[in-house]
Design a protein around this motif. Structure first.
Motif: not given
Length: 372
Positions: A242-247, A321-329
Motif C-alpha cells: 500500500i505504501l508503495n503507491f505513494l512515490p 490526496g497523496a494517493l490521488l496525486s499520481v493518477p490526477i497528474l
C-alpha cells in the motif's frame, strides 16, 4: 499582422496570469470545500479505473447497471481484503506495543548517554547567550475524541464517493454517445472521444500495472519478514504494497517503520536495522530497474512534477490526496497531450503560448502519427 500578434500575446499573458492565480487559489478552495470536492475527484478517478472492467463485463452480456455494480463490488472486495490483511495482524501485534516502546526508550537512552557531551555543550552555550526557552503546552483533543469527531464525516464522504462512482460508471456509455453525436463539428467529436479513450486507457493501465508491481513487492516483503523472524509478516507485506503507491514518501515511511520495529524488538541495534536495510535494497532495485522497464516511456513522468503534485494534493487533502496525486497528474498529462501543453518557458522568450516551440506553428495542424 504586428497588431494581431501583439493582441494575441496580450491575451496569452492574461491567460497565464489567470492560470497562475487559479493554481495559487485552488488549494484554499479545494481544502475548504473538501467535503464536496474530494468525493467528486475520487469518484472520477475510480470511474476512469473501473470503466474498462465494466466494459468487459458488458461485453460478456451483463446489463450496464449490473456490470457497473459488479466492477465497483470487485474494487470494494480488494480494499476489504487488503484492510483485513493489515488490520487483523496489527490488532494482534498491538498487545506487544508497550514492550516495543520500552525497548525503544532504552535504545534512545543509550544513544543519549553516548552523546551526553553534545547536550552539555548545548546547555553551556544557552547559558552563555542567555537563551531561556519556555515550554508551551497546548491542550489538544485526545486521539479517541478526534476519531469520534471524524468518523461521521468520513463515513458520509465514503458513501458519497462510492455512490457517485457507481452512477458515473453506469453513465459512461451515454456520455460517450453524447460526445460523439451531439457535437456540431465531427472533428471535435472525434478529438473528444480520443481524449477520453487515451485518458481512460493510460490511467487504468498505469494503476493496474503499478498494483501488480506493488503486490509483488508485498509478497517479497512478507516472505522476507517471515525469513527474518518478524511478527505478522503478512501485515508488513500489505503495508509495503500500500505504501508503495505513494512515490518517495511511502517507501521512506516503510523504512522508518521497519527500523523502529526492528530496533524495538531485536537484541542489538545492528540486527534491528537489517529489515529496514533489506527493504531499502529491494526498493532501490524495484524503483530503478523493474518498474521503469515494465511501465516504459508511455508512463514516464518528471520526478519534479511528481513531487510537486504529491506535495500539492497532500497539502490540500492529506493522505488521500497523496494517493490521488499520481493518477490526477497522469490524467492531466494525457489530457494536455491531446489538447496541447502551454509553452510557458518559450512564452517568456517571445514564442506563442500554444504552439510548436521551434517553428511557432499551431500544434493542431500536426497529424496524429499513431495508428487508429
Amino acid at each position: 499582422m504586428t497588431f494581431a500578434a501583439q493582441e494575441l500575446r496580450l491575451i496569452s499573458a492574461l491567460v497565464v496570469i489567470l492560470g497562475l492565480g487559479l493554481f495559487l487559489a485552488l488549494p484554499f478552495v479545494l481544502s475548504i470545500g473538501s467535503v464536496v470536492f474530494l468525493p467528486v475527484v475520487t469518484a472520477l478517478i475510480l470511474t476512469i479505473v473501473l470503466s474498462p472492467l465494466a466494459d468487459r463485463l458488458s461485453a460478456l452480456g451483463l446489463p450496464n447497471v449490473l456490470a457497473s455494480l459488479a466492477a465497483l463490488l470487485v474494487m470494494l472486495a480488494v480494499i476489504v481484503l487488503a484492510a483485513m490483511l493489515i488490520l487483523q495482524p496489527a490488532i494482534n501485534l498491538f498487545d506487544s506495543l508497550p514492550a516495543i516502546v520500552d525497548r525503544l526508550g532504552e535504545r534512545f537512552a543509550d544513544l543519549q548517554r553516548q552523546f551526553y557531551w553534545l547536550g552539555e555543550a548545548n546547555r553551556q552555550i544557552a547559558e552563555i547567550t542567555g537563551d531561556k526557552s519556555r515550554e508551551v503546552v497546548v491542550a489538544t483533543p485526545s486521539m479517541i475524541e478526534q476519531f469520534a469527531y471524524a468518523t461521521p464525516s468520513v463515513v458520509l464522504e465514503t458513501l458519497l464517493t462510492f455512490l457517485m462512482a457507481f452512477f458515473m460508471v453506469e453513465a459512461r456509455v451515454r456520455m460517450r454517445r453524447r460526445l460523439l453525436l451531439e457535437r456540431s463539428d465531427f472533428g471535435a467529436s472525434i478529438k473528444a472521444a480520443r481524449v477520453i479513450r487515451e485518458v481512460q486507457d493510460r490511467v487504468a493501465a498505469y494503476i493496474l500495472t503499478v498494483t501488480w508491481i506493488n503486490a509483488g513487492v508485498g509478497v517479497i516483503v512478507a516472505l522476507g519478514a517471515w525469513a527474518l523472524g518478524l511478527e505478522a509478516p503478512v501485515m508488513w507485506g500489505g503495508l509495503a504494497a500500500i505504501l508503495n503507491f505513494l512515490p518517495y514518501i511511502g517507501p521512506l515511511t516503510m523504512v522508518g517503520l521497519l527500523a523502529l520495529f526492528g530496533v524495538g524488538t531485536a537484541d542489538t541495534v545492528f540486527v534491528g536495522i537489517i529489515p529496514a536495510a533489506a527493504y531499502l535494497a529491494l526498493h532501490a532495485v524495484e524503483s530503478n530497474a523493474i518498474t521503469p522497464s515494465i511501465l516504459g516511456k508511455r508512463f514516464t513522468m518528471n520526478p519534479v512534477m511528481i513531487l510537486i503534485a504529491l506535495s500539492y494534493f497532500t497539502w490540500i487533502w492529506g493522505v488521500l490526496g497523496a494517493l490521488l496525486s499520481v493518477p490526477i497528474l497522469l490524467t492531466l498529462t494525457a489530457f494536455f497531450d491531446h489538447v496541447g501543453r502551454p509553452n510557458l518557458v518559450g512564452f517568456l522568450f517571445g514564442e506563442p503560448l500554444f504552439g510548436d516551440p521551434v517553428t511557432g506553428e499551431p500544434t493542431d495542424d500536426i497529424p496524429d502519427p499513431r495508428p487508429e
